[in-house]
Design an enzyme around this catalytic site. Structure first.
Site, mmCIF file in Angstrom:
data_model
loop_
_atom_site.group_PDB
_atom_site.id
_atom_site.type_symbol
_atom_site.label_atom_id
_atom_site.label_comp_id
_atom_site.label_asym_id
_atom_site.label_seq_id
_atom_site.Cartn_x
_atom_site.Cartn_y
_atom_site.Cartn_z
ATOM 1 C CG ASP A 18 79.691 32.478 74.639
ATOM 2 O OD1 ASP A 18 78.771 33.258 74.449
ATOM 3 O OD2 ASP A 18 79.530 31.491 75.133
ATOM 4 C CD GLU A 19 83.352 32.379 69.068
ATOM 5 O OE1 GLU A 19 82.510 33.090 69.171
ATOM 6 O OE2 GLU A 19 83.465 31.168 68.721
ATOM 7 C CE LYS A 21 79.298 34.663 67.468
ATOM 8 N NZ LYS A 21 79.892 33.802 68.520
ATOM 9 N N GLY A 22 79.607 39.885 69.114
ATOM 10 C CA GLY A 22 78.566 41.071 69.331
ATOM 11 C C GLY A 22 79.561 42.433 69.429
ATOM 12 C CB ALA A 44 72.744 34.153 69.888
ATOM 13 N N GLY A 45 73.775 35.090 72.872
ATOM 14 C CA GLY A 45 73.772 36.064 73.815
ATOM 15 C C GLY A 45 75.151 36.937 73.183
ATOM 16 C CG HIS A 46 75.642 38.179 69.611
ATOM 17 N ND1 HIS A 46 75.280 38.172 68.420
ATOM 18 C CD2 HIS A 46 76.161 37.103 70.023
ATOM 19 C CE1 HIS A 46 75.576 36.997 67.766
ATOM 20 N NE2 HIS A 46 76.115 36.376 68.593
ATOM 21 C CD GLN A 225 74.510 29.862 68.417
ATOM 22 O OE1 GLN A 225 74.145 29.826 67.253
ATOM 23 N NE2 GLN A 225 73.674 30.316 69.136
ATOM 24 C CE LYS A 332 85.996 38.552 77.648
ATOM 25 N NZ LYS A 332 84.931 37.588 78.243
ATOM 26 C CG LEU A 333 96.101 40.701 73.962
ATOM 27 C CD1 LEU A 333 96.492 39.222 73.520
ATOM 28 C CD2 LEU A 333 96.848 41.429 73.222
HETATM 29 P P1 IMP Z 1 71.219 24.999 72.026
HETATM 30 O O1 IMP Z 1 71.823 25.877 70.788
HETATM 31 O O2 IMP Z 1 70.449 25.671 72.927
HETATM 32 O O3 IMP Z 1 70.451 23.910 71.538
HETATM 33 O O4 IMP Z 1 72.600 24.288 72.809
HETATM 34 C C1 IMP Z 1 73.470 23.391 72.073
HETATM 35 C C2 IMP Z 1 74.756 23.766 72.637
HETATM 36 O O5 IMP Z 1 75.172 25.016 71.857
HETATM 37 C C3 IMP Z 1 75.194 23.832 73.985
HETATM 38 O O6 IMP Z 1 76.144 23.348 74.232
HETATM 39 C C4 IMP Z 1 74.867 25.336 74.527
HETATM 40 O O7 IMP Z 1 75.487 25.641 75.623
HETATM 41 C C5 IMP Z 1 75.663 25.855 73.030
HETATM 42 N N1 IMP Z 1 75.450 26.975 72.797
HETATM 43 C C6 IMP Z 1 74.204 27.566 72.187
HETATM 44 N N2 IMP Z 1 74.099 28.783 71.982
HETATM 45 C C7 IMP Z 1 75.255 29.350 72.332
HETATM 46 C C8 IMP Z 1 75.844 30.792 72.502
HETATM 47 O O8 IMP Z 1 75.429 31.708 72.000
HETATM 48 N N3 IMP Z 1 77.317 30.730 73.072
HETATM 49 C C9 IMP Z 1 77.793 29.656 73.522
HETATM 50 N N4 IMP Z 1 77.372 28.622 73.409
HETATM 51 C C10 IMP Z 1 76.065 28.104 72.954
HETATM 52 MG MG MG Z 2 77.463 34.514 73.621
#
Ligand code: IMP
Ligand code: MG
Length: 426
Positions: A18-19, A21-22, A44-46, A225, A332-333
Site C-alpha cells: 500500500d505504498e 505502487k499503483g 493486491a489493491g492498486h 505488496q 503521500k508527502l
Molecule cells: P494474503 O496475501 O491475503 O495471504 O495476506 C497475508 C498478509 O499480507 C496479510 O497481513 C495481508 O493484510 C497482507 N497483504 C496482502 N496483500 C496486501 C496488499 O496488497 N497490501 C497490503 N497488505 C497486503
Molecule cells: Mg494496496
C-alpha cells in the site's frame, strides 16, 4: 526512469504494501510499452486516480489505464472471477484492452475452494490475510498439484484434477472445523465457463517480455505488496505467500535477472500495515488515527483500517538491500503537511542493544524499540508543488534525511492521489 540504458524497470513496495505502487506504475506506464504483474493475486489493491476517476485494480496490471500492453506473469496466482469482473468494469468505463492483455499459460488459478481454505485457516492462524485464497493457491503450486491457465486446454483432465482437489479441500475443511464445503460440480462448471474466455489471452508470457526487450521496448515489472510481506524476507509468518522483492520479478515474469536495469522502491513518507504482525513504528492510537484520517488509510481490498506510524528507516534500508533498489519514490508527502514535528525511526534497540537491521524472527521484531529522531515539519500545503525546488525547505530536508538514512536516492515524490501530483527529482 526509462532511457537508452534503462529498458526494464521493476517497481516494488519497500514497506508493508500500500505504498502507492499503483500510482507510481500509472505515472511510469505512460512511457512503457509493456507492463507486467509478476506475483501475488487478488490480494493486491492498486488504487489509481487518473484525474478522470478512481480505479481500484486487484488482478489486472495498472498499466492498462495508460494503454500499455499488459501481461499477467507466471508468478501471479490468477483469480479468474475477479479478473473478468474487473475487466468488464474497465470496459464499462471505456478502458480498451482488445489485443492489449495477456495471461501467462503458466500462472496458477485461484479457485473458490482456495478461498474457503484461506478463511478456515485464518480462524486458527490469525495472520490477517485478505481471504482471497492466496496462500492455499501457492501451497498447491509448490505442492505440485495446482491448476494452471494452460491446463484449461485439456478441460477433461483439468476437471478430473479439480474434483480431486475439491474432495481433499473438503476433508481439510472438516479437519479445521469449518462448516462450509466446496462443490465439485460448480468448480467444473467454472472451468468450462472460463476456458473460452481465458485461453485466447494465454501466452508464453516470458517470451512476450523477452521479445519486447529484444525490440528495445520499455518494460515495467509491477510488484504487489511490499518487502516486509515477502515470504522469505518479510516479518514471517506475518507475510504473504510470494516473493514480493525484486528477485521475484525475474522469476515471476519469466526473464533472467540480467534483463533488469533498475529497481524503484516505493515508500510512504510514513508507515502503514494492514493485517497482523509486528510494526515497530506503530503510533499511539490518537496519532495513528490522525494519520489514518489524513491519508485515507483503509485497505483497498478489504476496507480494513490500516495500522499507521512514522517512517522506519531500518525497514527501508533493509528493503534497499534485499531488493537492490536503485531509487526511491516517496509517496503521500502531503499527508504530513500539518505536523509540527515528524519523528523518524533511525534504528532499533533490542534488550538494550542497538540493532541497525531487521532481526529474522517475528518475536524479536515484536519486541524491538524504535529509536527516533525528531525532524521539523513544514506546516505548509505541498499538494500543488510540481518541482523539488518549490517544496518548503523543511520538506526537502525531510526527504534528504530519508534518502541518507535509507542509503538510496529519492527519484520521485508524490504529493497527492492524482496522476499529475508527482515531482520528478532531476
Ligand atoms: P494474503 O496475501 O491475503 O495471504 O495476506 C497475508 C498478509 O499480507 C496479510 O497481513 C495481508 O493484510 C497482507 N497483504 C496482502 N496483500 C496486501 C496488499 O496488497 N497490501 C497490503 N497488505 C497486503
Ligand atoms: Mg494496496
Amino acid at each position: 526512469m526509462f532511457g537508452p540504458k534503462t529498458h526494464c524497470v521493476v517497481v516494488v513496495g519497500a514497506q508493508w504494501g500500500d505504498e502507492g505502487k499503483g500510482k507510481v506504475v500509472d505515472v511510469l506506464a505512460e512511457r512503457a510499452d509493456l507492463v507486467v504483474r509478476y506475483q501475488g493475486g487478488a490480494n493486491a489493491g492498486h488504487t489509481v486516480d487518473t484525474g478522470a476517476g478512481e480505479f481500484v485494480l486487484h488482478q489486472i496490471p495498472s498499466g492498462i489505464l495508460q494503454g500499455a500492453v499488459c501481461v499477467v506473469g507466471n508468478g501471479v496466482v490468477l483469480d479468474p472471477e475477479t479478473f473478468f469482473t474487473e475487466l468488464d468494469a474497465l470496459a464499462a468505463r471505456g478502458v480498451k484492452y482488445d489485443g492489449k492483455l495477456y495471461v501467462s499459460d503458466r500462472a496458477h488459478l485461484t479457485l473458490p475452494f482456495h478461498k474457503l481454505l484461506d478463511r478456515a485457516r485464518e480462524k486458527h492462524e490469525r495472520i490477517g490475510t485478505t481471504g482471497r485464497g492466496i496462500g492455499p493457491t501457492y501451497e498447491d503450486k509448490y505442492g505440485r498439484r495446482g491448476i494452471r491457465v494452460g491446463d484449461l486446454k485439456n478441460l477433461a483432465g483439468a476437471s478430473t484434477r479439480v474434483c480431486a482437489r475439491v474432495a481433499e479441500a473438503n476433508q481439510m475443511l472438516e479437519l479445521l472445523g469449518y462448516a462450509e464445503r466446496a462443490d465439485a460440480t460448480e468448480h467444473v462448471a467454472l472451468l468450462e465457463r472460463l476456458a473460452p474466455r481465458l485461453l485466447p489471452l494465454a501466452v508464453d508470457a516470458g517470451r512476450v517480455v523477452y521479445e519486447a526487450l529484444a525490440r528495445g521496448e520499455a518494460v515495467l515489472l509491477e510488484g504487489a505488496q511490499g518487502a516486509l510481506l515477502d515470504v522469505d524476507h518479510g516479518t514471517y509468518p506475518y507475510v504473504t505467500s510470494s516473493n514480493t522483492t525484486a528477485g521475484g520479478a525475474a522469476v515471476g515474469a519469466g526473464i533472467g535477472p540480467t534483463a533488469i536495469d533498475a529497481v524503484l522502491g516505493v515508500v510512504k513518507a510514513y508507515t502503514t500495515r494492514v493485517g497482523n504482525g509486528p510494526l515497530p513504528t506503530e503510533a499511539e492510537p490518537a496519532i495513528a488515527e490522525e494519520i489514518r484520517r489524513l491519508g485515507g488509510e483503509f485497505g483497498a481490498t478489504t476496507g480494513r483500517p490500516r495500522r499507521c506510524g512514522w517512517f522506519d528507516a531500518v525497514v527501508v534500508r533493509y528493503a534497499v538491500r534485499v531488493n537492490g533498489l536503485t531509487g526511491l519514490a516517496v509517496t503521500k508527502l502531503d499527508v504530513l503537511d500539518t505536523f509540527a514535528q515528524i519523528p523518524v525511526c533511525v534504528s532499533y534497540t533490542l534488550d538494550g542493544e542497538e540493532l541497525d537491521t531487521m532481526p529474522a524472527d517475528g518475536e524479536s521484531i515484536g519486541r524491538v524499540r524504535a529509536v527516533y529522531e525528531q525532524l521539523p515539519g513544514w506546516q505548509k500545503p505541498t499538494s500543488a508543488v510540481r518541482r523539488l525546488a518549490d517544496l518548503p525547505a523543511a520538506a526537502r530536508a525531510y526527504l534528504d534525511r530519508l534518502q541518507d538514512l535509507a542509503r538510496c536516492p529519492v527519484r520521485y515524490v508524490s504529493v497527492g492521489t492524482r496522476r499529475d501530483q508527482i515531482i520528478e527529482v532531476p
